[in-house]
Write a protein that holds these residues in place. Structure first.
Motif, PDB file in Angstrom:
ATOM      1  N   GLY A  57       0.853  -1.182   0.000  1.00  0.00           N
ATOM      2  CA  GLY A  57       0.000   0.000   0.000  1.00  0.00           C
ATOM      3  C   GLY A  57       0.885   1.226   0.000  1.00  0.00           C
ATOM      4  O   GLY A  57       1.874   1.300   0.741  1.00  0.00           O
ATOM      5  N   LYS A  58       0.578   2.162  -0.878  1.00  0.00           N
ATOM      6  CA  LYS A  58       1.420   3.350  -1.010  1.00  0.00           C
ATOM      7  C   LYS A  58       0.510   4.566  -1.060  1.00  0.00           C
ATOM      8  O   LYS A  58      -0.504   4.551  -1.754  1.00  0.00           O
ATOM      9  CB  LYS A  58       2.201   3.219  -2.322  1.00  0.00           C
ATOM     10  CG  LYS A  58       3.160   4.337  -2.605  1.00  0.00           C
ATOM     11  CD  LYS A  58       3.836   4.063  -3.945  1.00  0.00           C
ATOM     12  CE  LYS A  58       4.647   5.250  -4.415  1.00  0.00           C
ATOM     13  NZ  LYS A  58       5.828   5.526  -3.626  1.00  0.00           N
ATOM     14  N   GLU A  59       0.875   5.613  -0.325  1.00  0.00           N
ATOM     15  CA  GLU A  59       0.042   6.824  -0.315  1.00  0.00           C
ATOM     16  C   GLU A  59       0.370   7.703  -1.509  1.00  0.00           C
ATOM     17  O   GLU A  59       1.538   8.004  -1.759  1.00  0.00           O
ATOM     18  CB  GLU A  59       0.324   7.626   0.956  1.00  0.00           C
ATOM     19  CG  GLU A  59      -0.626   7.305   2.064  1.00  0.00           C
ATOM     20  CD  GLU A  59      -0.521   8.330   3.191  1.00  0.00           C
ATOM     21  OE1 GLU A  59      -1.030   8.014   4.255  1.00  0.00           O
ATOM     22  OE2 GLU A  59       0.072   9.418   2.993  1.00  0.00           O
ATOM     23  N   LEU A  60      -0.657   8.120  -2.223  1.00  0.00           N
ATOM     24  CA  LEU A  60      -0.465   9.029  -3.355  1.00  0.00           C
ATOM     25  C   LEU A  60      -1.562  10.080  -3.324  1.00  0.00           C
ATOM     26  O   LEU A  60      -2.674   9.804  -2.859  1.00  0.00           O
ATOM     27  CB  LEU A  60      -0.588   8.269  -4.690  1.00  0.00           C
ATOM     28  CG  LEU A  60       0.477   7.239  -5.061  1.00  0.00           C
ATOM     29  CD1 LEU A  60       0.057   6.508  -6.322  1.00  0.00           C
ATOM     30  CD2 LEU A  60       1.815   7.917  -5.278  1.00  0.00           C
ATOM     31  N   ASP A  61      -1.265  11.268  -3.838  1.00  0.00           N
ATOM     32  CA  ASP A  61      -2.308  12.290  -3.990  1.00  0.00           C
ATOM     33  C   ASP A  61      -2.832  12.221  -5.417  1.00  0.00           C
ATOM     34  O   ASP A  61      -2.077  12.477  -6.369  1.00  0.00           O
ATOM     35  CB  ASP A  61      -1.734  13.683  -3.704  1.00  0.00           C
ATOM     36  CG  ASP A  61      -1.476  13.865  -2.224  1.00  0.00           C
ATOM     37  OD1 ASP A  61      -2.135  13.161  -1.421  1.00  0.00           O
ATOM     38  OD2 ASP A  61      -0.614  14.678  -1.863  1.00  0.00           O
ATOM     39  N   LEU A  62      -4.095  11.862  -5.558  1.00  0.00           N
ATOM     40  CA  LEU A  62      -4.663  11.650  -6.894  1.00  0.00           C
ATOM     41  C   LEU A  62      -6.010  12.348  -7.022  1.00  0.00           C
ATOM     42  O   LEU A  62      -6.684  12.617  -6.024  1.00  0.00           O
ATOM     43  CB  LEU A  62      -4.882  10.150  -7.151  1.00  0.00           C
ATOM     44  CG  LEU A  62      -3.677   9.213  -7.060  1.00  0.00           C
ATOM     45  CD1 LEU A  62      -4.121   7.781  -7.328  1.00  0.00           C
ATOM     46  CD2 LEU A  62      -2.589   9.618  -8.035  1.00  0.00           C
ATOM     47  N   ALA A  63      -6.395  12.610  -8.269  1.00  0.00           N
ATOM     48  CA  ALA A  63      -7.768  13.050  -8.548  1.00  0.00           C
ATOM     49  C   ALA A  63      -8.570  11.788  -8.847  1.00  0.00           C
ATOM     50  O   ALA A  63      -8.175  10.987  -9.694  1.00  0.00           O
ATOM     51  CB  ALA A  63      -7.789  13.997  -9.740  1.00  0.00           C
ATOM     52  N   VAL A  64      -9.669  11.621  -8.124  1.00  0.00           N
ATOM     53  CA  VAL A  64     -10.469  10.403  -8.292  1.00  0.00           C
ATOM     54  C   VAL A  64     -11.809  10.767  -8.919  1.00  0.00           C
ATOM     55  O   VAL A  64     -12.489  11.690  -8.467  1.00  0.00           O
ATOM     56  CB  VAL A  64     -10.681   9.702  -6.933  1.00  0.00           C
ATOM     57  CG1 VAL A  64     -11.612   8.509  -7.079  1.00  0.00           C
ATOM     58  CG2 VAL A  64      -9.339   9.253  -6.370  1.00  0.00           C
ATOM     59  N   LEU A  65     -12.146  10.053  -9.971  1.00  0.00           N
ATOM     60  CA  LEU A  65     -13.393  10.316 -10.709  1.00  0.00           C
ATOM     61  C   LEU A  65     -14.318   9.118 -10.540  1.00  0.00           C
ATOM     62  O   LEU A  65     -13.890   7.969 -10.689  1.00  0.00           O
ATOM     63  CB  LEU A  65     -13.048  10.533 -12.183  1.00  0.00           C
ATOM     64  CG  LEU A  65     -14.176  10.745 -13.196  1.00  0.00           C
ATOM     65  CD1 LEU A  65     -13.657  11.537 -14.401  1.00  0.00           C
ATOM     66  CD2 LEU A  65     -14.818   9.454 -13.660  1.00  0.00           C
ATOM     67  N   PHE A  66     -15.557   9.427 -10.209  1.00  0.00           N
ATOM     68  CA  PHE A  66     -16.547   8.363 -10.056  1.00  0.00           C
ATOM     69  C   PHE A  66     -17.732   8.710 -10.943  1.00  0.00           C
ATOM     70  O   PHE A  66     -18.259   9.819 -10.878  1.00  0.00           O
ATOM     71  CB  PHE A  66     -16.989   8.294  -8.592  1.00  0.00           C
ATOM     72  CG  PHE A  66     -17.601   6.987  -8.233  1.00  0.00           C
ATOM     73  CD1 PHE A  66     -16.830   5.959  -7.707  1.00  0.00           C
ATOM     74  CD2 PHE A  66     -18.948   6.759  -8.445  1.00  0.00           C
ATOM     75  CE1 PHE A  66     -17.394   4.741  -7.398  1.00  0.00           C
ATOM     76  CE2 PHE A  66     -19.522   5.548  -8.137  1.00  0.00           C
ATOM     77  CZ  PHE A  66     -18.746   4.528  -7.608  1.00  0.00           C
ATOM     78  N   SER A  67     -18.137   7.770 -11.802  1.00  0.00           N
ATOM     79  CA  SER A  67     -19.283   8.066 -12.677  1.00  0.00           C
ATOM     80  C   SER A  67     -20.322   6.964 -12.567  1.00  0.00           C
ATOM     81  O   SER A  67     -20.011   5.833 -12.167  1.00  0.00           O
ATOM     82  CB  SER A  67     -18.827   8.167 -14.135  1.00  0.00           C
ATOM     83  OG  SER A  67     -18.629   6.871 -14.650  1.00  0.00           O
ATOM     84  N   ASP A  68     -21.544   7.315 -12.937  1.00  0.00           N
ATOM     85  CA  ASP A  68     -22.649   6.380 -12.790  1.00  0.00           C
ATOM     86  C   ASP A  68     -23.703   6.710 -13.841  1.00  0.00           C
ATOM     87  O   ASP A  68     -23.885   7.883 -14.177  1.00  0.00           O
ATOM     88  CB  ASP A  68     -23.227   6.589 -11.379  1.00  0.00           C
ATOM     89  CG  ASP A  68     -24.185   5.497 -10.999  1.00  0.00           C
ATOM     90  OD1 ASP A  68     -23.813   4.332 -11.129  1.00  0.00           O
ATOM     91  OD2 ASP A  68     -25.305   5.832 -10.575  1.00  0.00           O
ATOM     92  N   ILE A  69     -24.375   5.688 -14.361  1.00  0.00           N
ATOM     93  CA  ILE A  69     -25.492   5.958 -15.283  1.00  0.00           C
ATOM     94  C   ILE A  69     -26.753   6.104 -14.438  1.00  0.00           C
ATOM     95  O   ILE A  69     -27.050   5.239 -13.610  1.00  0.00           O
ATOM     96  CB  ILE A  69     -25.695   4.804 -16.286  1.00  0.00           C
ATOM     97  CG1 ILE A  69     -24.410   4.538 -17.064  1.00  0.00           C
ATOM     98  CG2 ILE A  69     -26.843   5.125 -17.238  1.00  0.00           C
ATOM     99  CD1 ILE A  69     -24.518   3.400 -18.063  1.00  0.00           C
ATOM    100  N   ARG A  70     -27.468   7.185 -14.657  1.00  0.00           N
ATOM    101  CA  ARG A  70     -28.651   7.439 -13.831  1.00  0.00           C
ATOM    102  C   ARG A  70     -29.739   6.393 -14.075  1.00  0.00           C
ATOM    103  O   ARG A  70     -30.114   6.137 -15.218  1.00  0.00           O
ATOM    104  CB  ARG A  70     -29.230   8.808 -14.167  1.00  0.00           C
ATOM    105  CG  ARG A  70     -28.301   9.934 -13.799  1.00  0.00           C
ATOM    106  CD  ARG A  70     -29.094  11.197 -13.557  1.00  0.00           C
ATOM    107  NE  ARG A  70     -28.255  12.377 -13.647  1.00  0.00           N
ATOM    108  CZ  ARG A  70     -27.352  12.719 -12.748  1.00  0.00           C
ATOM    109  NH1 ARG A  70     -27.136  11.949 -11.706  1.00  0.00           N
ATOM    110  NH2 ARG A  70     -26.646  13.818 -12.893  1.00  0.00           N
ATOM    111  N   ASP A  71     -30.222   5.827 -12.978  1.00  0.00           N
ATOM    112  CA  ASP A  71     -31.356   4.884 -12.999  1.00  0.00           C
ATOM    113  C   ASP A  71     -31.167   3.739 -13.985  1.00  0.00           C
ATOM    114  O   ASP A  71     -32.141   3.239 -14.557  1.00  0.00           O
ATOM    115  CB  ASP A  71     -32.666   5.630 -13.349  1.00  0.00           C
ATOM    116  CG  ASP A  71     -32.932   6.745 -12.362  1.00  0.00           C
ATOM    117  OD1 ASP A  71     -32.662   6.541 -11.164  1.00  0.00           O
ATOM    118  OD2 ASP A  71     -33.392   7.816 -12.797  1.00  0.00           O
TER     119      ASP A  71
END
Ligand code: FES
Length: 328
Positions: free
Chosen positions: A116-130
């Motif tokens: 396990g390694k600590e990193l500073d990242l931009a995390v993107l989460f997407s979802d299709i509605r319904d």
């Protein structure tokens, strides 16, 4: 004159003595990644010599350094540094940017990623509605088909913006940006650009899915920047490189909030506050188009010309402020 064979692909004869293997690819229009332009600084041109190792130049000190950092064997070479002196059979090792990122993670963070390694990242989460509700009327094979069409279209902007697709979760995509040691600004900019590309991809695919399967395709995307733990997780027989931590959970919660705010993309403060994160005027225009389309859908008849005008005005003010901040 030397002969170069691309394993299971094609053979070229009469290759000029001393040409590099990357030049052979470029000259014959063989797709071959070479992100640093042949400077031995990226490793994306890497190849495997399957036959004829003695017919190519030995590794230069620079190439030796790269190979030892990454634990390569003698058959793995940089095509841009390898000169052809006789017949050789090769295989290109990287096809796309996802390959590059996974290999970087394995080779550069290999040992530490296991712990396990600590990193500073931009995390993107997407979802299709319904999606679950709508897809219930379709057969399982059709759902697989729909999801694959969507993932193919939506994942492309992630890969094109140096994103790492961590996993698909149902109809969602979890992706991280900054795994290649980019600055926070670059990581956030890439994540935002990927999000805009995903919206555009969904918009283009939507009429087809609507017409063929009666499934409306609208997506929500949340982006957060912060510390994650990158690690290889799972049973020793099947481990997967993945990111975990509060930043990931927050990105997921932000995505959920896109429904409440009736907006396709929501960014956390930590993303917005990246000074000069470089989203261009064109990106804002693209987002405005998507935003107006989404509001039209959510608000239906309540989205009167006056309401639309108000949204455009407010959006314009916010966009101008952010562009100014980015440019100064
Ligand atoms: S093109 Fe970058 S190392 Fe060869």
């Amino acid at each position: 004159m030397p002969k170069v064979t691309y394993f299971h692909e094609i053979t070229f004869e009469d290759i000029p003595e001393g040409q590099t293997l990357l030049d052979v690819s470029i000259h014959h229009r063989i797709p071959h990644l070479h992100q640093c332009g042949g400077q031995a600084r990226c490793t994306t041109c890497r190849i495997q010599i399957l036959d004829g190792l003695s017919n190519v130049s030995p590794p230069s000190p620079l190439e030796k350094k790269v190979a030892s950092e990454r634990g390569w064997d003698e058959f793995t070479r940089l095509a841009c540094q390898t000169h052809v002196h006789g017949d050789v059979v090769v295989r290109r090792l990287l096809d796309n940017s996802q390959d590059i990122i996974v290999l970087d993670l394995e080779e550069l963070h290999g040992g530490s990623a296991g712990e396990g390694k600590e990193l500073d990242l931009a995390v993107l989460f997407s979802d299709i509605r319904d999606f679950t509700t709508h897809s219930e009327q379709n057969l399982p094979y059709d759902i697989v088909h729909m999801l694959n069409r969507y993932f193919t279209a939506a994942a492309e902007p992630v890969l094109n913006n140096n994103g790492f697709i961590d996993k698909y979760i149902g109809d969602g995509i979890l992706a991280a940006f900054g795994t290649r040691d980019e600055s926070p600004e670059t990581a956030c900019r890439n994540a935002v650009r990927a999000a805009l590309g995903m919206l555009e991809a969904a918009r283009r695919l939507a009429p087809t899915l609507e017409q063929q399967f009666h499934v409306p395709l609208h997506i929500g995307i949340g982006i957060h920047f912060g510390t994650v733990i990158l690690g290889r997780i799972g049973h020793p027989g099947k481990r997967q490189i993945t990111v975990i931590g509060d930043t990931v959970n927050t990105a997921s919660r932000i995505e959920s909030m896109t429904k409440e705010f009736a907006t396709p993309i929501l960014l956390s403060d930590s993303v917005v506050s990246q000074q000069g994160y470089g989203v261009s005027r064109i990106d804002y225009d693209k987002l405005l188009r998507v935003l107006i389309g989404t509001l039209e859908e959510f608000l239906a008849e309540e989205f009167t010309p006056e309401v639309q005008h108000a949204w455009r005005t407010v959006y314009g003010m916010i966009a101008e402020t952010m562009i100014e901040a980015a440019e100064n």
